[in-house]
Motif scaffolding. Structure first.
Motif, PDB file in Angstrom:
ATOM      1  N   LYS A  62      32.463  11.705 -51.136  1.00  0.00           N
ATOM      2  CA  LYS A  62      31.572  11.515 -52.272  1.00  0.00           C
ATOM      3  C   LYS A  62      30.132  11.375 -51.810  1.00  0.00           C
ATOM      4  N   VAL A  63      29.215  11.741 -52.709  1.00  0.00           N
ATOM      5  CA  VAL A  63      27.795  11.565 -52.430  1.00  0.00           C
ATOM      6  C   VAL A  63      27.529  10.107 -52.135  1.00  0.00           C
ATOM      7  N   GLY A  64      26.743   9.838 -51.075  1.00  0.00           N
ATOM      8  CA  GLY A  64      26.504   8.476 -50.589  1.00  0.00           C
ATOM      9  C   GLY A  64      26.099   7.516 -51.683  1.00  0.00           C
ATOM     10  N   ARG A  65      26.645   6.307 -51.585  1.00  0.00           N
ATOM     11  CA  ARG A  65      26.463   5.301 -52.623  1.00  0.00           C
ATOM     12  C   ARG A  65      25.301   4.382 -52.274  1.00  0.00           C
ATOM     13  N   SER A  66      24.100   4.701 -52.785  1.00  0.00           N
ATOM     14  CA  SER A  66      22.920   3.856 -52.669  1.00  0.00           C
ATOM     15  C   SER A  66      22.509   3.588 -51.222  1.00  0.00           C
ATOM     16  N   LYS A  67      22.778   4.521 -50.340  1.00  0.00           N
ATOM     17  CA  LYS A  67      22.374   4.377 -48.944  1.00  0.00           C
ATOM     18  C   LYS A  67      22.797   3.031 -48.357  1.00  0.00           C
ATOM     19  N   VAL A  68      24.035   2.685 -48.534  1.00  0.00           N
ATOM     20  CA  VAL A  68      24.539   1.383 -48.105  1.00  0.00           C
ATOM     21  C   VAL A  68      24.675   1.337 -46.585  1.00  0.00           C
ATOM     22  N   GLN A  69      24.189   0.242 -45.999  1.00  0.00           N
ATOM     23  CA  GLN A  69      24.470  -0.042 -44.595  1.00  0.00           C
ATOM     24  C   GLN A  69      25.733  -0.871 -44.520  1.00  0.00           C
ATOM     25  N   LEU A  70      26.295  -0.930 -43.343  1.00  0.00           N
ATOM     26  CA  LEU A  70      27.533  -1.681 -43.178  1.00  0.00           C
ATOM     27  C   LEU A  70      27.432  -2.568 -41.959  1.00  0.00           C
ATOM     28  N   ALA A  71      27.990  -3.741 -42.079  1.00  0.00           N
ATOM     29  CA  ALA A  71      28.097  -4.630 -40.931  1.00  0.00           C
ATOM     30  C   ALA A  71      29.421  -5.346 -41.014  1.00  0.00           C
ATOM     31  N   GLN A  72      29.991  -5.634 -39.865  1.00  0.00           N
ATOM     32  CA  GLN A  72      31.288  -6.306 -39.843  1.00  0.00           C
ATOM     33  C   GLN A  72      31.141  -7.673 -39.197  1.00  0.00           C
ATOM     34  N   HIS A  73      31.886  -8.624 -39.728  1.00  0.00           N
ATOM     35  CA  HIS A  73      31.892  -9.982 -39.196  1.00  0.00           C
ATOM     36  C   HIS A  73      33.329 -10.297 -38.793  1.00  0.00           C
TER      37      HIS A  73
END
Length: 527
Positions: A396-407
Motif C-alpha cells: 500500500k501507498v506509505g501511511r503518513s511517512k511513518v518512522q518505526l522504532a522498537q523497544h
C-alpha cells in the motif's frame, strides 16, 4: 555470464512475473504524466499466521536480487504490446525499455527479524511507475518466504533445540519454485537441512538424504556384489568380504533376538550390504520395508556390527511408518542390549530418524520427554503450510511517512501492577524525534482507550536501509547468518508470545502525535 557470477540468479524472478493490471496502471501513470512522481509503498500483513503472535520476515535477499536485475527485454516488451490495446503509443514501450531500479530505495526488516501485523516488512520508494510495477513480484517473493520461515520456526519451537529437523517436501511442494523457496526458508526458520539438492547448490542449504523403500525392494537377495571386499577404516590391514561377514554376524544377532536366521529378509539384507559398501562411513538402515523387529532391525545390526569390525560406525536408522514413537523406544531398547551383548558401546546411541506425514501434533508427540527420536523429517506440513496457505501480505501507498522504532525491553505496565519488561513496537510520524532510552514517553497501544507511559531500556530502529537509489548500501547477510539471527530473534521473544496456542499479543503502539492524526483522519472519514 551473470548466472556464472551469481548462481542464485537462475532462481531470480523476472519482471513479467506480475499481474497484468500493473502494466495497465503503468500505462495510465505514463499517459497522465505521473511516471516520475515520487511514491513510497509499504509491504505488510494484517494478521499473524497460524493463530500465533509473530512472523519471521524473509525474502529480502530475493527482492534485492530481483531489483538489481530488473530490466524489460525485447521479448518482454513484445508480449506486453500484444496484451495491451493495439493503439497503445509506441513511446510507452520505449519508456519501459529504459526502466531499471536505479531510482528505487528500499528499507526493510533484516531477514530473520520478528514481524508483526501492520509493521512494514519493506518500504519501497522511487518513481511511481516503477514502484508500482514492483508490487506483485515483491509480494510473491516476500509473502511465501515469510510464511514458510514462520511455519518452520513454529515446528522448531515444538521440536525444541535438540531434535534435528530435516525438510523433505520437494515432491509435495507447489512446483519447482515453491519447492526451492520452501527448502531455503525452512532452513532460515530453524530446520537443519533439506533433501533438495538444488537448494544446496544455489542457496547453500545443507543437504541430507540416504535411501528409500524402492532401493530395498529392488534387491531379491540373489544379487552378488561385483566387489564385496571392504578395507578397514584406518586404511591398514586386509580387505574383508563384507557380505560374508554380515552372514556370520546375522547368526549371532538372531540368537540374541530370539529369531531364526531365515526370518530377516534376504533382499533387504542385500540392499543394506550394497549401501554399506557404497557408504561405509555413512551407513544408515531403513528398517520398515518389511518387519522392523523381525527383519529390518536384525539386518541392520548384522551389517553395522560387520562394519564395526573394520572400524566403521553406522550413522543411524530411519522409520517411515507405524507408531514412530513406540517403535523408536523399542529399537533403542534393542540397541542398548545389543551394545552390552556385543561390547559395542556406541551402538546404544545410534540416532533414530523418523518421517511420514508428520504435522504439529505428531511432532509434539515425538518431541515429548523420554522420546528416543533424534531426527525428524517433515515434508508436506512444512512446504504446504496446511494450517494457513497464505500470509496475505499487501502493498500500500506509505501511511503518513511513518518512522518505526522498537523497544525490545520497554516497560509497559498493566493498571495497578508493578511494571515489567515487555517488548513494544512504536510508530511515529517522520518529523518526530526518535525515542531515547531511559526517557519516558506516552504511547497509545493499539486497541487501547487510554495512553500509557513507557520508559524504554533500549531503542533500535526496525527498518534498515538496504538499497538507496538502486545501490546496495551494505552486504546482505548469508542465509546461515540470517538463520542464526532468526533463532536469536525468537529467543528474545517472551514465552507468552512464543506460545503457539492462544499466545499473548505483541504490543504495537502509536506516538501521541500519530494517534492525534489518526483521530483527525477518522473523524473526517478518511480512514
Amino acid at each position: 555470464m551473470a548466472e556464472e557470477q551469481d548462481p542464485e540468479g537462475r532462481a531470480a524472478a523476472r519482471p513479467l512475473l506480475t499481474d497484468l493490471y500493473q502494466a495497465t496502471m503503468a500505462l495510465g501513470y505514463w499517459r497522465a504524466g505521473r511516471a516520475q512522481d515520487q511514491a513510497e509503498f509499504e509491504l505488510f500483513f494484517r494478521q499473524c499466521p497460524f493463530g500465533g503472535a509473530f512472523a519471521l520476515a524473509a525474502g529480502l535477499r530475493d527482492c534485492v536480487r530481483f531489483l538489481r536485475a530488473f530490466r524489460l527485454r525485447d521479448a518482454d516488451l513484445q508480449f506486453l504490446a500484444s496484451a495491451l490495446p493495439p493503439d497503445t503509443d509506441p513511446a510507452f514501450f520505449e519508456h519501459l525499455r529504459a526502466l531499471d531500479c536505479s531510482g528505487v530505495t528500499v528499507r526493510a526488516l533484516p531477514e530473520g527479524s520478528l514481524a508483526f501485523p501492520g509493521v512494514p516488512l519493506l518500504q519501497v520508494s522511487g518513481p511511481l511507475l516503477v514502484v508500482q510495477l514492483l508490487e506483485t513480484p515483491l509480494l510473491c517473493l516476500v509473502s511465501y518466504a515469510s510464511l514458510i520461515a514462520t511455519n518452520a520456526a513454529r515446528l522448531r519451537l515444538i521440536a525444541g533445540p535438540d531434535k534435528r529437523l530435516l525438510e523433505m517436501g520437494l515432491r509435495r511442494a507447489q512446483g519447482p519454485d515453491g519447492g526451492l523457496t520452501a527448502s531455503t526458508y525452512s532452513y532460515l526458520g530453524g530446520f537443519d537441512a533439506s533433501s533438495n539438492v538444488l537448494a544446496g547448490q544455489l542457496r547453500g542449504v545443507p543437504v541430507a538424504g540416504t535411501l528409500a523403500h524402492s532401493f530395498v525392494t529392488s534387491f531379491s537377495g540373489s544379487e552378488v556384489p561385483p566387489d564385496p571386499m571392504l578395507a578397514p577404516a584406518a586404511g591398514q590391514g586386509s580387505q574383508v568380504d563384507l557380505a560374508a561377514s554380515v552372514e556370520t554376524w546375522l547368526e549371532r544377532v538372531c540368537g540374541h533376538l530370539g529369531l531364526g536366521v531365515q526370518e530377516p529378509h534376504r533382499g533387504e539384507r542385500a540392499a543394506f550390504v550394497a549401501y554399506a559398501l557404497a557408504f561405509p562411513r555413512a551407513f544408515q538402515g531403513l528398517l520398515d520395508t518389511y518387519s522392523v523387529r523381525r527383519s529390518g532391525l536384525p539386518n541392520f545390526l548384522a551389517v553395522a556390527l560387520a562394519l564395526q569390525e573394520l572400524g566403521y560406525q553406522a550413522v543411524g536408522v530411519r522409520l517411515d511408518s507405524g507408531d514412530l514413537l513406540q517403535q523408536a523406544r523399542e529399537i533403542r531398547g534393542v540397541f542398548r542390549t545389543a551394545a552390552a551383548q556385543f561390547g559395542v558401546p556406541w551402538l546404544q546411541s545410534v540416532p533414530i530418524a523418523v518421517s511420514n506425514n508428520i504435522d504439529e501434533e505428531e511432532l509434539a508427540r515425538l518431541a515429548q520427554k523420554g522420546s528416543e527420536v533424534n531426527v525428524i523429517g517433515i515434508g508436506t506440513s512444512v512446504v504446504t503450510c496446511p494450517r494457513q496457505p497464505s500470509l496475505g501480505c499487501v502493498y500500500k501507498v506509505g501511511r503518513s511517512k511513518v518512522q518505526l522504532a522498537q523497544h525490545p525491553q520497554g516497560c509497559l505496565p498493566a493498571p495497578g501492577s508493578v511494571p515489567s519488561p515487555r517488548p513494544l513496537t512504536l510508530f511515529l510520524l517522520a518529523e518526530e524525534p526518535p525515542p531515547q532510552a531511559g526517557r519516558e514517553l506516552r504511547v497509545w497501544p493499539r486497541g487501547a482507550r487510554e495512553s500509557r507511559t513507557v520508559r524504554p531500556a533500549h531503542v533500535e530502529p526496525l527498518l534498515r536501509l538496504w538499497v538507496q537509489q538502486g545501490q546496495l548500501c551494505e552486504p546482505l547477510p548469508s542465509l546461515a547468518e540470517s538463520r542464526a539471527f532468526a533463532q536469536q530473534s525468537l529467543h528474545r521473544l517472551s514465552p507468552a508470545h512464543r506460545r503457539l496456542e492462544q499466545p499473548a499479543l505483541y504490543q504495537v503502539a502509536l506516538s501521541e502525535k500519530l494517534q492525534a492524526l489518526v483521530d483527525r483522519l477518522s473523524a473526517r472519514g478518511a480512514l
